[in-house]
Design an enzyme around this catalytic site. Structure first.
Site, PDB file in Angstrom:
ATOM      1  N   HIS A 113     -10.481   0.889  -0.299  1.00 23.95           N
ATOM      2  CA  HIS A 113     -10.469   1.965  -1.293  1.00 23.95           C
ATOM      3  C   HIS A 113     -11.877   2.218  -1.845  1.00 23.95           C
ATOM      4  O   HIS A 113     -12.127   2.081  -3.051  1.00 23.95           O
ATOM      5  CB  HIS A 113      -9.495   1.641  -2.430  1.00 23.95           C
ATOM      6  N   GLU A 119      -1.264  -1.155  -2.054  1.00 21.42           N
ATOM      7  CA  GLU A 119      -2.540  -1.878  -2.075  1.00 21.42           C
ATOM      8  C   GLU A 119      -2.685  -2.675  -3.376  1.00 21.42           C
ATOM      9  O   GLU A 119      -2.154  -2.273  -4.410  1.00 21.42           O
ATOM     10  CB  GLU A 119      -3.710  -0.902  -1.893  1.00 21.42           C
ATOM     11  N   ARG A 126      -3.984   9.098  -0.629  1.00 21.75           N
ATOM     12  CA  ARG A 126      -3.184   8.050  -1.252  1.00 21.75           C
ATOM     13  C   ARG A 126      -2.405   7.331  -0.153  1.00 21.75           C
ATOM     14  O   ARG A 126      -1.914   7.952   0.792  1.00 21.75           O
ATOM     15  CB  ARG A 126      -2.220   8.629  -2.295  1.00 21.75           C
TER      16      ARG A 126
END
Length: 324
Positions: free
Chosen positions: A290, A272, A243
């Site tokens: 991601h 993000e 994360r």
């Protein structure tokens, strides 16, 4: 025939999963794939029997603070659940589930990809070539770091961390060391000959590559900070597929620019999709949007896992992946 349960899905899911959802439920899909606002999510909790967010939806206490919610299960699509305020969910009487296990291999694959890309300066090399600046092979051009035979440090030795360790150990002959806040069964560490260290700091000081695999949230906020980055070898590589908030991005950018560490491979970022400008300026950082679980088979498996949890709940059974 009883009415089908009403289910809301906050983002687009793989086509096969959406098709199955339509068969089983009175489902509303987010055809535009635009993130829902907090107000829209609050309204969804009033209107639907099940609410299915993703890791990009911030389901905080303000969203969950609704009177007379129709929703009783929040079936999240993703293994991490720091985007959901689980304390507030419990208090409000919501069941929360996630999708563990099915994405471990793909996320571990990406951790290894980032390790290699950072070590061998893949991003820099491609940018140079595409810009027409490559002048040909020469012995001192774009020298990288050899990871084979090095030490692979894992912070968070859960499912994904262990899969990454296997790939590093068996694929590249790397020695594996790890730290985990919780006890690890000896047989799980024995698979790779992994050696436990008694602190995060010990792993950072010894490893040639450090890969992060712990949950996000307040307990691990900026776990990797300026002081801890200074403990790493100047040639070391930091990889984050966990994360974004686990790493202090500004501290990492400063360390990369100063040569405190050799490189970084990042798939996740605090806040993000916004990325702090300082990280974008770092040539020795490989940055991905991601993509940890981004293969079709894995994203479908995540959807099937959500549906397993929904099916159990609507049968009056305990969902297997309940986290709150």
């Amino acid at each position: 025939m009883a009415d089908k349960p009403k289910v809301l899905v906050t983002r687009r899911w793989p086509e096969a999963v959406e098709a199955k959802l339509k068969e089983l439920y009175d489902v509303t899909l987010n055809e535009s794939d635009v993130p829902m606002t907090a107000d829209e999510m609050r309204q969804a909790l009033m209107d639907y029997d099940a609410f299915c967010p993703t890791v990009s939806d911030k389901v905080d206490a303000s969203v969950l603070d609704v009177e007379g919610a129709r929703t009783k299960i929040i079936a999240s699509y993703g293994v991490g659940y720091s985007h959901i305020d689980t304390d507030a969910a419990k208090k409000a009487g919501f069941i929360v589930t996630n999708t563990p296990e099915v994405l471990s291999n793909c996320t571990a694959d990406l951790a290894i990809t980032l390790m290699l890309a950072a070590a061998r300066r893949v991003g820099e090399g491609e940018r140079e070539l595409r810009a027409g600046k490559w002048t040909g092979w020469r012995p001192t051009h774009m020298i990288g770091t050899r990871v084979s035979g090095g030490t692979f440090g894992v912070l968070g030795f859960g499912r994904i961390g262990r899969e990454a360790a296997k790939k590093a150990h068996f694929g590249f002959g790397m020695k594996v060391i790890y730290f985990d806040a919780f006890p690890v069964k000896p047989e799980l560490a024995a698979e790779t000959g992994a050696e436990s260290r008694d602190s995060i700091e010990a792993v950072l000081a010894e490893a040639d590559v450090v890969t992060l695999h712990m949950p996000g949230g307040k307990d691990n906020y900026h776990l990797i900070n300026e002081a801890r980055l200074k403990l790493m070898k100047p040639t070391a590589i930091l990889v984050n597929t966990a994360r974004g908030e686990v790493v202090d991005g500004n501290a990492l950018a400063a360390a990369l620019k100063a040569g405190t560490i050799g490189g970084a491979g990042l798939d996740v970022f605090e806040g993000e999709p916004k990325i702090i400008p300082a990280l974008l300026e770092c040539e020795n950082a490989v940055l991905l949007p991601h993509l940890g679980s981004a293969t079709l088979s894995t994203r479908e498996d995540m959807g099937w896992r959500v549906m397993e949890n929904l099916e159990a709940y609507f049968k009056g059974e305990a969902p297997r992946d309940r986290v709150a």
